[in-house]
Design an enzyme around this catalytic site. Sequence first.
Site, PDB file in Angstrom:
ATOM      1  N   ARG A 246       0.831  -1.192   0.000  1.00  0.00           N
ATOM      2  CA  ARG A 246       0.000   0.000   0.000  1.00  0.00           C
ATOM      3  C   ARG A 246       0.876   1.256   0.000  1.00  0.00           C
ATOM      4  O   ARG A 246       1.940   1.280   0.607  1.00  0.00           O
ATOM      5  CB  ARG A 246      -0.906   0.032   1.227  1.00  0.00           C
TER       6      ARG A 246
ATOM      7  N   TYR B  37      -1.356  -3.310  -6.715  1.00  0.00           N
ATOM      8  CA  TYR B  37      -1.111  -4.171  -5.553  1.00  0.00           C
ATOM      9  C   TYR B  37      -2.169  -4.048  -4.453  1.00  0.00           C
ATOM     10  O   TYR B  37      -2.534  -2.941  -4.048  1.00  0.00           O
ATOM     11  CB  TYR B  37       0.267  -3.876  -4.940  1.00  0.00           C
ATOM     12  N   GLY B  38      -2.616  -5.169  -3.955  1.00  0.00           N
ATOM     13  CA  GLY B  38      -3.381  -5.282  -2.713  1.00  0.00           C
ATOM     14  C   GLY B  38      -4.368  -4.156  -2.470  1.00  0.00           C
ATOM     15  O   GLY B  38      -5.205  -3.834  -3.318  1.00  0.00           O
ATOM     16  N   GLY B  39      -4.249  -3.556  -1.312  1.00  0.00           N
ATOM     17  CA  GLY B  39      -5.175  -2.517  -0.872  1.00  0.00           C
ATOM     18  C   GLY B  39      -5.224  -1.292  -1.789  1.00  0.00           C
ATOM     19  O   GLY B  39      -6.164  -0.506  -1.709  1.00  0.00           O
TER      20      GLY B  39
ATOM     21  N   LYS C  76      -9.616  -2.167   1.660  1.00  0.00           N
ATOM     22  CA  LYS C  76      -9.351  -1.010   2.511  1.00  0.00           C
ATOM     23  C   LYS C  76     -10.124   0.226   2.036  1.00  0.00           C
ATOM     24  O   LYS C  76     -10.652   0.991   2.837  1.00  0.00           O
ATOM     25  CB  LYS C  76      -7.846  -0.712   2.560  1.00  0.00           C
TER      26      LYS C  76
ATOM     27  N   HIS D 298     -10.741  -2.293  11.379  1.00  0.00           N
ATOM     28  CA  HIS D 298      -9.650  -3.153  10.893  1.00  0.00           C
ATOM     29  C   HIS D 298      -9.435  -4.280  11.909  1.00  0.00           C
ATOM     30  O   HIS D 298      -8.475  -4.254  12.678  1.00  0.00           O
ATOM     31  CB  HIS D 298      -8.389  -2.284  10.748  1.00  0.00           C
TER      32      HIS D 298
ATOM     33  N   SER E 279      -1.435  -3.414  10.250  1.00  0.00           N
ATOM     34  CA  SER E 279      -1.066  -4.289   9.141  1.00  0.00           C
ATOM     35  C   SER E 279       0.158  -5.132   9.493  1.00  0.00           C
ATOM     36  O   SER E 279       1.135  -4.625  10.043  1.00  0.00           O
ATOM     37  CB  SER E 279      -0.771  -3.444   7.905  1.00  0.00           C
TER      38      SER E 279
ATOM     39  N   CYS F 114       0.536  -7.370  11.779  1.00  0.00           N
ATOM     40  CA  CYS F 114       0.783  -7.494  13.220  1.00  0.00           C
ATOM     41  C   CYS F 114      -0.004  -8.645  13.842  1.00  0.00           C
ATOM     42  O   CYS F 114      -0.189  -8.686  15.059  1.00  0.00           O
ATOM     43  CB  CYS F 114       0.476  -6.181  13.931  1.00  0.00           C
ATOM     44  N   GLY F 115      -0.511  -9.562  13.025  1.00  0.00           N
ATOM     45  CA  GLY F 115      -1.008 -10.808  13.596  1.00  0.00           C
ATOM     46  C   GLY F 115      -2.502 -11.063  13.553  1.00  0.00           C
ATOM     47  O   GLY F 115      -2.970 -11.980  14.222  1.00  0.00           O
ATOM     48  N   LYS F 116      -3.282 -10.309  12.767  1.00  0.00           N
ATOM     49  CA  LYS F 116      -4.728 -10.576  12.724  1.00  0.00           C
ATOM     50  C   LYS F 116      -5.028 -11.940  12.086  1.00  0.00           C
ATOM     51  O   LYS F 116      -5.760 -12.752  12.657  1.00  0.00           O
ATOM     52  CB  LYS F 116      -5.479  -9.474  11.944  1.00  0.00           C
TER      53      LYS F 116
ATOM     54  N   ASN G 153      -3.167 -14.467  11.744  1.00  0.00           N
ATOM     55  CA  ASN G 153      -2.677 -15.560  12.591  1.00  0.00           C
ATOM     56  C   ASN G 153      -3.564 -15.809  13.804  1.00  0.00           C
ATOM     57  O   ASN G 153      -3.826 -16.954  14.152  1.00  0.00           O
ATOM     58  CB  ASN G 153      -1.236 -15.293  13.012  1.00  0.00           C
TER      59      ASN G 153
ATOM     60  N   ASP H 230      -9.542  -9.637   8.807  1.00  0.00           N
ATOM     61  CA  ASP H 230      -8.994  -8.299   8.517  1.00  0.00           C
ATOM     62  C   ASP H 230      -9.968  -7.155   8.795  1.00  0.00           C
ATOM     63  O   ASP H 230      -9.549  -6.103   9.235  1.00  0.00           O
ATOM     64  CB  ASP H 230      -8.536  -8.232   7.056  1.00  0.00           C
TER      65      ASP H 230
ATOM     66  N   ASN I 233       6.372  -8.511   2.017  1.00  0.00           N
ATOM     67  CA  ASN I 233       4.914  -8.310   1.941  1.00  0.00           C
ATOM     68  C   ASN I 233       4.284  -9.238   0.898  1.00  0.00           C
ATOM     69  O   ASN I 233       3.220  -8.949   0.369  1.00  0.00           O
ATOM     70  CB  ASN I 233       4.583  -6.845   1.635  1.00  0.00           C
TER      71      ASN I 233
ATOM     72  N   ARG J 260       2.056 -12.192  -0.470  1.00  0.00           N
ATOM     73  CA  ARG J 260       0.729 -12.503   0.073  1.00  0.00           C
ATOM     74  C   ARG J 260       0.086 -13.672  -0.640  1.00  0.00           C
ATOM     75  O   ARG J 260       0.456 -14.021  -1.759  1.00  0.00           O
ATOM     76  CB  ARG J 260      -0.180 -11.277  -0.078  1.00  0.00           C
TER      77      ARG J 260
ATOM     78  N   GLU K 246       0.253 -20.459  21.447  1.00  0.00           N
ATOM     79  CA  GLU K 246       0.379 -20.186  22.887  1.00  0.00           C
ATOM     80  C   GLU K 246      -0.421 -18.945  23.300  1.00  0.00           C
ATOM     81  O   GLU K 246      -0.679 -18.740  24.486  1.00  0.00           O
ATOM     82  CB  GLU K 246       1.851 -20.019  23.291  1.00  0.00           C
ATOM     83  N   ASN K 247      -0.809 -18.151  22.326  1.00  0.00           N
ATOM     84  CA  ASN K 247      -1.649 -16.988  22.661  1.00  0.00           C
ATOM     85  C   ASN K 247      -2.993 -17.428  23.246  1.00  0.00           C
ATOM     86  O   ASN K 247      -3.708 -16.632  23.854  1.00  0.00           O
ATOM     87  CB  ASN K 247      -1.863 -16.101  21.428  1.00  0.00           C
TER      88      ASN K 247
HETATM   89  P1  GTP Z   1      -2.510  -7.555   7.366  1.00  0.00           P
HETATM   90  O1  GTP Z   1      -3.013  -8.582   6.424  1.00  0.00           O
HETATM   91  O2  GTP Z   1      -1.409  -6.720   6.790  1.00  0.00           O
HETATM   92  O3  GTP Z   1      -3.585  -6.701   7.946  1.00  0.00           O
HETATM   93  O4  GTP Z   1      -1.721  -8.347   8.553  1.00  0.00           O
HETATM   94  P2  GTP Z   1      -2.212  -9.194   9.818  1.00  0.00           P
HETATM   95  O5  GTP Z   1      -2.500  -8.281  10.949  1.00  0.00           O
HETATM   96  O6  GTP Z   1      -3.275 -10.140   9.416  1.00  0.00           O
HETATM   97  O7  GTP Z   1      -0.872  -9.996  10.220  1.00  0.00           O
HETATM   98  P3  GTP Z   1      -0.513 -11.545  10.070  1.00  0.00           P
HETATM   99  O8  GTP Z   1      -1.350 -12.429  10.935  1.00  0.00           O
HETATM  100  O9  GTP Z   1      -0.446 -11.872   8.636  1.00  0.00           O
HETATM  101  O10 GTP Z   1       0.949 -11.571  10.689  1.00  0.00           O
HETATM  102  C1  GTP Z   1       2.013 -10.788  10.178  1.00  0.00           C
HETATM  103  C2  GTP Z   1       3.335 -11.342  10.630  1.00  0.00           C
HETATM  104  O11 GTP Z   1       3.376 -11.417  12.051  1.00  0.00           O
HETATM  105  C3  GTP Z   1       3.598 -12.751  10.108  1.00  0.00           C
HETATM  106  O12 GTP Z   1       4.936 -12.834   9.679  1.00  0.00           O
HETATM  107  C4  GTP Z   1       3.362 -13.629  11.307  1.00  0.00           C
HETATM  108  O13 GTP Z   1       4.125 -14.799  11.268  1.00  0.00           O
HETATM  109  C5  GTP Z   1       3.762 -12.725  12.480  1.00  0.00           C
HETATM  110  N1  GTP Z   1       2.998 -13.074  13.706  1.00  0.00           N
HETATM  111  C6  GTP Z   1       1.652 -13.219  13.816  1.00  0.00           C
HETATM  112  N2  GTP Z   1       1.294 -13.583  15.074  1.00  0.00           N
HETATM  113  C7  GTP Z   1       2.448 -13.652  15.774  1.00  0.00           C
HETATM  114  C8  GTP Z   1       2.748 -13.978  17.149  1.00  0.00           C
HETATM  115  O14 GTP Z   1       1.876 -14.279  17.973  1.00  0.00           O
HETATM  116  N3  GTP Z   1       4.061 -13.919  17.509  1.00  0.00           N
HETATM  117  C9  GTP Z   1       5.048 -13.586  16.605  1.00  0.00           C
HETATM  118  N4  GTP Z   1       6.303 -13.569  17.043  1.00  0.00           N
HETATM  119  N5  GTP Z   1       4.796 -13.300  15.315  1.00  0.00           N
HETATM  120  C10 GTP Z   1       3.524 -13.323  14.904  1.00  0.00           C
HETATM  121  C1  SPV Z   2      -3.048  -4.322   5.269  1.00  0.00           C
HETATM  122  O1  SPV Z   2      -2.077  -3.675   4.843  1.00  0.00           O
HETATM  123  O2  SPV Z   2      -3.592  -4.074   6.383  1.00  0.00           O
HETATM  124  C2  SPV Z   2      -3.576  -5.449   4.480  1.00  0.00           C
HETATM  125  C3  SPV Z   2      -3.012  -5.677   3.152  1.00  0.00           C
HETATM  126  O3  SPV Z   2      -4.482  -6.137   4.915  1.00  0.00           O
HETATM  127  S1  SPV Z   2      -3.688  -4.642   1.956  1.00  0.00           S
HETATM  128  O4  SPV Z   2      -4.868  -5.289   1.389  1.00  0.00           O
HETATM  129  O5  SPV Z   2      -2.681  -4.449   0.903  1.00  0.00           O
HETATM  130  O6  SPV Z   2      -4.081  -3.392   2.538  1.00  0.00           O
HETATM  131 MN    MN Z   3      -5.061  -5.513   7.040  1.00  0.00          MN
END
Ligand code: GTP
Ligand code: SPV
Ligand code: MN
Length: 595
Positions: free
Chosen positions: A69, A210-212, A219, A239, A261, A263-265, A267, A286, A376, A378, A505-506
Amino acid sequence: MTKNKVLKEWIEEIQSLCKPDRIVLWEGTKVQYDELAEECVRTKKAIRLNPKKRPNSLLFRSDPSDVARVEKRTFISTTKESDAGPTNNWIAPTVLKPIMLELYKNCMTGRTMYVIPFSMGPVGHEFSKVGVEITDSPYVALNMHIMTRTGRSVLHLIDQGETFVKALHSVGYPLQPGDIDPAWPSAPMDHKYISHFPEDNMIWAYGSGYGGNALLGKKCFALRIASNQARNEGWMAEHMLILKLTDPNQKIRYITGAFPSACGKTNLAMINPSLPGWKAETCGDDIAWMRIKEDGRLYAINPENGFFGVTSGTSQSSNPIALATVQHDTIFTNTALTDDMDVWWEDLTPEAPEHLIDWQGNDWYKGDSVRPDHPNARFTAPLTNCPALAKEYQEPVPISAILFGGRRPTTIPLIHQSFSFCHGIFIGSIMGSQITAAVLDEHIGEVRRDPFAMLPFIGYNITDYVNHWTKIYHMSTEDLLPKIFFVNWFRRDENNQYIWPGFGENSRILQWILERTEGNINYKITPIGFVPDLKHLNLTNLSISKAALDTLFEVKKEDWEIEIKDIESYYAKVYGIHTPEVLKVQLQKLKERFE
Ligand code: GTP
Ligand code: SPV
Ligand code: MN
């Protein structure tokens, strides 16, 4: 093509402006998807992955300049500058529209224009909204097919008079006779525009594929335009992931989580709980559209129909559900390619293969100093690919807890709970996180404030946005509203290593959160909020040192004195005299609790 006069006239207008060679209506059938996918392979825009390993899947490689983005080129274009507010780039529509109309002139020459009717949310659902994306990118058409509900059923709604968001997209690369079309056409940075006209319910994007920047349902619509609609109509576009949790007593609860973005959503939305007896299922990863229903509770629904997830870091140990989700019918963008025509990315396997083709199409050998995939990179996969998809993913679900979170190497404990909903609004407003590769930025790794994980996505003035949270609060009562928490999976030790193992573990933290929503008293009070009383946090079978735990849960006065100073100057800079009352009150209370 359509009986809807507004749509018909808009298509004609764009056709005569952009001058495409052909127009294709997206009917949303599998045949149409498969044919376009095949065309992308034939024209060398995509690589078909090994059908024995990853059936019906493609790899696209973007231009190296078009990988994320572009927040600097993203605009909220309202008549009054104050309606966009201090956190958005603003250009008046009277200035921006002529600039973009000039760029759009003949911009689709030599290309096909796809007209894609789409629904954010289940087709016809009372929470859903409709849009039409016009694009000259086959990549966008394929991705929109996965990410949204598209096709005839949506067009039918529009034919019957449903209003829709107009979303225009061009890669900004017209072709003259004899020109060779690059695999990933795009325009130079200073010609890229991701523009939003909330007064017209309209999005104009130009120059990026690209993406967003290009999948305009995500977005641009579901957050920036929808946040405007939500403000006017009394709901919220956030978000956030949406997760269903079933505890060992078969009690079901739903939570949402707003993390910036990358930061783990995704996951957390696909968490594989390490705690025995717990079950987690995905509703969304997301975006959440939320509203208070008649019973006074806050309900959330995922407006999307697919995942656009980060590949990096996804492995059998960190996220087996995501790996299963991308096993077939998936589009990959900017991953590496293996010798047997499969994809690879950093951390997929503990050891990299000896040889790969990197995300730019060059040979890569194990031990090379640069990584073979883009950080980045995806995957795009339908929600229905997810083996842990909750059965109620197309329904609004009642939310028990809202989690805020971010990447904070220091200061912020692993988990704390706000004292009240309004204190939760304050916690959301001071969120900070390290900038990630999800945005094209020279400051990756630096901590920036990202209020509510919405800094790049609030489609109007941030003061009004915070006040809107307060309005939602007044639409219900404290006991019915979700409890608000703050998590930080990303605290680091003196060797810069993550202290907390994260991922599955979360679930230990989720257990504590759910217990808290029921008023469990196993907590300690700190000046910043409730934290777990470690005696009662489920740490069974987790090997973690006492020292590590102490760091994870420490609330240091010295750190918070610095943090509070920073919040004060941040509030002064962003809000100034318009600082929402709720934030003033809560900041004052926080200061007093540290005295
Ligand atoms: P967007 O799609 O950009 O909105 O991202 P998102 O918030 O969905 O993040 P996503 O879950 O894709 O995680 C982004 C990165 O953080 C990845 O490389 C994951 O492996 C890492 N990650 C996610 N959860 C954890 C966690 O609990 N611990 C650690 N150390 N890394 C994590
Ligand atoms: C983000 O950046 O928060 C995403 C990827 O989810 S994108 O769709 O490119 O915005
Ligand atoms: Mn996102």
